[in-house]
Design a protein around this motif. Structure first.
Motif, PDB file in Angstrom:
ATOM      1  N   PRO A   1       7.927   5.753   6.942  1.00 29.55           N
ATOM      2  CA  PRO A   1       7.875   4.307   6.768  1.00 29.55           C
ATOM      3  C   PRO A   1       8.130   3.931   5.311  1.00 29.55           C
ATOM      4  O   PRO A   1       7.994   4.783   4.417  1.00 29.55           O
ATOM      5  CB  PRO A   1       6.439   3.961   7.182  1.00 29.55           C
ATOM      6  CG  PRO A   1       5.651   5.197   6.866  1.00 29.55           C
ATOM      7  CD  PRO A   1       6.591   6.342   7.157  1.00 29.55           C
ATOM      8  N   PRO A   2       8.468   2.674   5.034  1.00 29.83           N
ATOM      9  CA  PRO A   2       8.700   2.279   3.644  1.00 29.83           C
ATOM     10  C   PRO A   2       7.435   2.284   2.797  1.00 29.83           C
ATOM     11  O   PRO A   2       7.498   2.399   1.573  1.00 29.83           O
ATOM     12  CB  PRO A   2       9.288   0.868   3.770  1.00 29.83           C
ATOM     13  CG  PRO A   2       8.869   0.393   5.119  1.00 29.83           C
ATOM     14  CD  PRO A   2       8.786   1.594   5.986  1.00 29.83           C
ATOM     15  N   ALA A   3       6.274   2.187   3.439  1.00 38.51           N
ATOM     16  CA  ALA A   3       4.990   2.176   2.727  1.00 38.51           C
ATOM     17  C   ALA A   3       3.874   2.169   3.779  1.00 38.51           C
ATOM     18  O   ALA A   3       4.134   2.333   4.978  1.00 38.51           O
ATOM     19  CB  ALA A   3       4.883   0.961   1.809  1.00 38.51           C
TER      20      ALA A   3
ATOM     21  N   ALA B   1      -0.596   3.749  11.181  1.00 42.82           N
ATOM     22  CA  ALA B   1       0.587   3.195  10.535  1.00 42.82           C
ATOM     23  C   ALA B   1       1.560   2.710  11.599  1.00 42.82           C
ATOM     24  O   ALA B   1       1.776   3.389  12.610  1.00 42.82           O
ATOM     25  CB  ALA B   1       1.257   4.238   9.641  1.00 42.82           C
ATOM     26  N   ALA B   2       2.126   1.536  11.375  1.00 47.17           N
ATOM     27  CA  ALA B   2       3.197   1.016  12.231  1.00 47.17           C
ATOM     28  C   ALA B   2       4.520   1.479  11.634  1.00 47.17           C
ATOM     29  O   ALA B   2       4.864   1.090  10.520  1.00 47.17           O
ATOM     30  CB  ALA B   2       3.127  -0.500  12.314  1.00 47.17           C
ATOM     31  N   VAL B   3       5.257   2.307  12.379  1.00 44.79           N
ATOM     32  CA  VAL B   3       6.462   2.940  11.849  1.00 44.79           C
ATOM     33  C   VAL B   3       7.670   2.526  12.691  1.00 44.79           C
ATOM     34  O   VAL B   3       7.638   2.666  13.924  1.00 44.79           O
ATOM     35  CB  VAL B   3       6.339   4.473  11.846  1.00 44.79           C
ATOM     36  CG1 VAL B   3       7.548   5.113  11.182  1.00 44.79           C
ATOM     37  CG2 VAL B   3       5.055   4.918  11.153  1.00 44.79           C
ATOM     38  N   PRO B   4       8.731   2.021  12.060  1.00 48.40           N
ATOM     39  CA  PRO B   4       9.947   1.720  12.830  1.00 48.40           C
ATOM     40  C   PRO B   4      10.415   2.957  13.589  1.00 48.40           C
ATOM     41  O   PRO B   4      10.421   4.063  13.039  1.00 48.40           O
ATOM     42  CB  PRO B   4      10.955   1.315  11.748  1.00 48.40           C
ATOM     43  CG  PRO B   4      10.113   0.838  10.606  1.00 48.40           C
ATOM     44  CD  PRO B   4       8.882   1.691  10.628  1.00 48.40           C
ATOM     45  N   THR B   5      10.808   2.788  14.824  1.00 45.54           N
ATOM     46  CA  THR B   5      11.168   3.955  15.639  1.00 45.54           C
ATOM     47  C   THR B   5      12.388   4.689  15.093  1.00 45.54           C
ATOM     48  O   THR B   5      12.541   5.890  15.314  1.00 45.54           O
ATOM     49  CB  THR B   5      11.420   3.530  17.096  1.00 45.54           C
ATOM     50  OG1 THR B   5      12.406   2.487  17.134  1.00 45.54           O
ATOM     51  CG2 THR B   5      10.136   3.023  17.738  1.00 45.54           C
ATOM     52  N   GLY B   6      13.242   3.997  14.366  1.00 49.76           N
ATOM     53  CA  GLY B   6      14.377   4.663  13.737  1.00 49.76           C
ATOM     54  C   GLY B   6      13.980   5.571  12.598  1.00 49.76           C
ATOM     55  O   GLY B   6      14.807   6.331  12.086  1.00 49.76           O
TER      56      GLY B   6
ATOM     57  N   ARG C   1       0.857  -1.185   0.000  1.00 46.88           N
ATOM     58  CA  ARG C   1       0.000   0.000   0.000  1.00 46.88           C
ATOM     59  C   ARG C   1       0.890   1.231   0.000  1.00 46.88           C
ATOM     60  O   ARG C   1       1.966   1.221   0.603  1.00 46.88           O
ATOM     61  CB  ARG C   1      -0.923   0.035   1.227  1.00 46.88           C
ATOM     62  CG  ARG C   1      -2.056  -0.961   1.155  1.00 46.88           C
ATOM     63  CD  ARG C   1      -3.090  -0.711   2.242  1.00 46.88           C
ATOM     64  NE  ARG C   1      -2.724  -1.279   3.517  1.00 46.88           N
ATOM     65  CZ  ARG C   1      -2.395  -0.570   4.599  1.00 46.88           C
ATOM     66  NH1 ARG C   1      -2.350   0.762   4.546  1.00 46.88           N
ATOM     67  NH2 ARG C   1      -2.086  -1.173   5.735  1.00 46.88           N
ATOM     68  N   PRO C   2       0.480   2.312  -0.649  1.00 48.00           N
ATOM     69  CA  PRO C   2       1.339   3.500  -0.738  1.00 48.00           C
ATOM     70  C   PRO C   2       1.403   4.266   0.579  1.00 48.00           C
ATOM     71  O   PRO C   2       0.559   4.102   1.455  1.00 48.00           O
ATOM     72  CB  PRO C   2       0.664   4.337  -1.826  1.00 48.00           C
ATOM     73  CG  PRO C   2      -0.784   3.947  -1.743  1.00 48.00           C
ATOM     74  CD  PRO C   2      -0.790   2.492  -1.392  1.00 48.00           C
ATOM     75  N   GLY C   3       2.418   5.138   0.677  1.00 50.49           N
ATOM     76  CA  GLY C   3       2.491   6.054   1.812  1.00 50.49           C
ATOM     77  C   GLY C   3       3.810   6.045   2.542  1.00 50.49           C
ATOM     78  O   GLY C   3       4.056   5.160   3.367  1.00 50.49           O
TER      79      GLY C   3
END
Length: 311
Positions: A84-86, A93-98, A55-57
């Motif tokens: 995020p990568p997408a 959205a689940a976003v890596p903390t880095g 999915r985009p974003g």
């Protein structure tokens, strides 16, 4: 939850759909998305989506509603911007903390959402250029395709570093804004730019790249970071023999980094909060208008960044 998904339909490349709410991994924070930015490159990606689960974003701003299980990153209640990568054009959205940076109160989520992809590209382009030139102060820089989000950031950051920028913009109105941000000259065509230039930042490809290359100074650098024209580039080696001596042409990818984006995002946030970097919000709309914004971006009818908000 609701999210935009790819349709593989040329007439309407995304639709609002019901999808499962993300389940964050150990190093991911769950972000309630309040705004996201749409980039022209994503319009190209939607023409050929990578896979069924994609999915985009990539550019989001909002509120942390669940901290990362491993204890890293911002706490619950933190206002953040993320890359995020997408999967970012969604309610959550689940976003890596880095890939997150905390926002100060003086920066709106709309401003923050416009920072990641365009801002990271500009910051890293200039960092790469500086490794080649040693510094930007007094250097002559030619910037093609300057009217987009990356171009505005590049102009402002390069001017602040002392560069003398010639920006290429087909629109007089857009050119005026680039001059306000520090461009010493604005031309409507690459052919109108008078070199030589120590550095060329080239994002249109097609017929423009060889013309820009002709204006490069001896041992100058051309950083090629896009192909907005959608046209392939043809270079004639023998023509180069009468052009710049020992020119360097380097393909650039903003993703060519060894560390997470969080530190550079924090730099962009700090510069914007201090009034030293100005997100250019070409349009801000309710997220239901995403399909229309995508069409306008493909048609190059939006100056700067396009931001969508989720109420």
């Amino acid at each position: 939850m609701k999210a935009f998904t790819a349709t593989r339909d040329e007439a309407a490349t995304v639709r609002l759909s019901e999808v499962p709410e993300p389940q964050p991994a150990a190093d991911q924070a769950l972000v309630k998305v309040e705004a996201y930015s749409v980039n022209r490159g994503e319009t190209f990606q939607l023409e050929r989506p990578p896979g069924d689960g994609w999915r985009p974003g990539k550019d989001v701003a909002g509120l942390v509603v669940q901290a990362a299980p491993d204890g890293s990153g911002p706490a619950v209640g933190s206002r953040v911007v993320g890359h995020p990568p997408a999967l970012g054009w969604a309610e959550y959205a689940a976003v890596p903390t880095g890939q997150l940076a905390v926002l100060p109160d003086r920066l709106t989520v709309e401003q923050a959402a416009a920072l990641p992809l365009a801002g990271l590209t500009a910051l890293r382009l200039l960092r790469t250029a500086t490794r080649h030139t040693g510094h930007l102060a007094g250097r002559r820089v030619l910037l093609t395709g300057a009217s987009g989000g990356v171009g505005h950031y590049l102009t402002e950051l390069a001017a602040a570093a002392g560069a003398r920028i010639t920006a290429v913009s087909s629109s007089a109105e857009r050119g005026q804004r680039l001059a306000e941000l520090g461009a010493v000259e604005v031309v409507h065509r690459v052919a109108d730019a008078e070199g030589p230039f120590d550095l060329v930042l080239e994002s249109t490809g097609g017929a423009d790249l060889p013309v820009a290359l002709d204006r490069l100074a001896k041992r100058g650098l051309l950083l090629w970071f896009g192909q907005a024209s959608r046209q392939p580039v043809t270079l004639d080696f023998f023509r180069l023999l009468t052009g710049p001596t020992s020119a360097t042409i380097r393909q650039f990818s903003y993703a060519d980094v060894d560390e997470p984006d969080g530190a550079d995002l924090a730099t962009l946030v700090r510069l914007a909060a201090e009034g030293r970097l100005h997100p250019e919000l070409g349009t801000v709309r309710d997220w239901h208008g995403t399909p229309e914004v995508l069409a306008e971006l493909r048609g190059r009818r939006i100056r700067g960044n396009a931001v969508l908000t989720i109420c």
